[in-house]
Scaffold this motif. Structure first.
Motif, mmCIF file in Angstrom:
data_model
loop_
_atom_site.group_PDB
_atom_site.id
_atom_site.type_symbol
_atom_site.label_atom_id
_atom_site.label_comp_id
_atom_site.label_asym_id
_atom_site.label_seq_id
_atom_site.Cartn_x
_atom_site.Cartn_y
_atom_site.Cartn_z
ATOM 1 N N SER A 11 0.836 -1.211 0.000
ATOM 2 C CA SER A 11 0.000 0.000 0.000
ATOM 3 C C SER A 11 0.865 1.253 0.000
ATOM 4 N N CYS A 12 1.969 1.202 0.742
ATOM 5 C CA CYS A 12 2.892 2.354 0.780
ATOM 6 C C CYS A 12 3.505 2.609 -0.590
ATOM 7 N N LEU A 13 3.774 1.547 -1.340
ATOM 8 C CA LEU A 13 4.353 1.699 -2.671
ATOM 9 C C LEU A 13 3.409 2.414 -3.623
ATOM 10 N N LEU A 14 2.104 2.273 -3.394
ATOM 11 C CA LEU A 14 1.125 2.913 -4.272
ATOM 12 C C LEU A 14 1.190 4.437 -4.186
ATOM 13 N N ILE A 15 1.598 4.959 -3.033
ATOM 14 C CA ILE A 15 1.597 6.413 -2.833
ATOM 15 C C ILE A 15 2.605 7.133 -3.731
ATOM 16 N N PRO A 16 3.909 6.748 -3.717
ATOM 17 C CA PRO A 16 4.831 7.438 -4.638
ATOM 18 C C PRO A 16 4.494 7.213 -6.104
ATOM 19 N N LEU A 61 -4.347 7.483 -4.596
ATOM 20 C CA LEU A 61 -3.920 7.990 -3.287
ATOM 21 C C LEU A 61 -4.990 7.712 -2.236
ATOM 22 N N ILE A 62 -6.248 7.915 -2.615
ATOM 23 C CA ILE A 62 -7.356 7.642 -1.692
ATOM 24 C C ILE A 62 -7.404 6.155 -1.349
ATOM 25 N N VAL A 63 -7.298 5.307 -2.361
ATOM 26 C CA VAL A 63 -7.316 3.855 -2.148
ATOM 27 C C VAL A 63 -6.179 3.427 -1.230
ATOM 28 N N ALA A 64 -4.973 3.920 -1.509
ATOM 29 C CA ALA A 64 -3.805 3.545 -0.702
ATOM 30 C C ALA A 64 -3.944 4.020 0.740
ATOM 31 N N THR A 65 -4.475 5.218 0.924
ATOM 32 C CA THR A 65 -4.636 5.767 2.276
ATOM 33 C C THR A 65 -5.629 4.945 3.087
ATOM 34 N N VAL A 66 -6.765 4.608 2.477
ATOM 35 C CA VAL A 66 -7.777 3.812 3.182
ATOM 36 C C VAL A 66 -7.234 2.422 3.507
ATOM 37 N N LEU A 67 -6.491 1.829 2.590
ATOM 38 C CA LEU A 67 -5.901 0.513 2.839
ATOM 39 C C LEU A 67 -4.924 0.555 4.002
ATOM 40 N N LEU A 68 -4.117 1.612 4.053
ATOM 41 C CA LEU A 68 -3.165 1.753 5.158
ATOM 42 C C LEU A 68 -3.879 1.921 6.493
#
Length: 201
Positions: A11-16, A61-68
């Motif tokens: 999930s962190c990798l999705l952000i950058p 970014l929204i998807v990654a944030t919610v997953l985290l």
């Protein structure tokens, strides 16, 4: 525990990747750093689909944030049973990861179409898609790139940036697919079944 850490890393990798998608898509609006072509709408039409800014960018970014948030909130409970709560979170993670596949897949397809179509540029016959009828063959024949007189080096600009978008969104698709596979394995393999500890009579 290990799968949770792995899922959090993914999930962190999705952000950058999402942030870079936004940056690359924005650069497509300004060939050679010039703003005049965007203001006069003299850009390839696929730029206006906002594939990198919106779908592979903000939505991811929204998807990654919610997953985290779901993965880091160990005390989250939606029902009385702990196993029920974990299964609910797993199902929610699968849905979000599937949305991520859809968003990044959209960017991947649109970027590929933009790459194959070629840039909108000024030729001796005026403003047109000079390579639209070549089915992408112009990508391997740099000798015909000189047909685009303006913007300068627009062919290289489009090829590089659309290729980067394809790579970034492709990585997002792969990461989300891995996440879906991991979450499905938890459900199908019964990772959340009730465990009877030894020594308890």
């Amino acid at each position: 525990m290990g799968s949770r850490k792995c899922g959090g890393c993914l999930s962190c990798l999705l952000i950058p990747l999402a942030l870079w998608s936004i940056i690359v898509n924005i650069l497509l609006y300004f060939p050679n750093g010039q703003t005049s072509y965007a203001s006069s709408h003299k850009l390839t039409n696929y730029v206006w689909y906002f594939e990198g800014i919106c779908f592979s960018g903000i939505m991811m970014l929204i998807v990654a944030t919610v997953l985290l948030v779901l993965e880091n909130n160990n005390n989250y409970k939606c029902c009385q049973s702990e196993n029920c709560s974990k299964k609910y979170v797993t199902l929610l993670s699968i849905i979000l990861s599937s949305l991520g596949i859809a968003f990044s897949g959209y960017c991947l397809v649109i970027s590929a179409l933009g790459l194959i179509q070629g840039p909108y540029c000024r030729t001796l016959d005026g403003w047109e898609y000079a390579f639209e009828g070549t089915a992408g063959r112009f990508l391997t024949d740099s000798s015909i790139w000189i047909q685009c007189l303006e913007p300068a080096h627009v062919v290289e600009w489009n090829i590089i940036l659309f290729s980067i978008l394809i790579t970034l969104s492709g990585l997002q698709v792969i990461i989300c697919l891995i996440r879906v596979a991991m979450q499905l394995s938890k459900i199908l393999c019964g990772s959340y079944s009730v465990i009877i500890q030894p020594g308890i009579i």
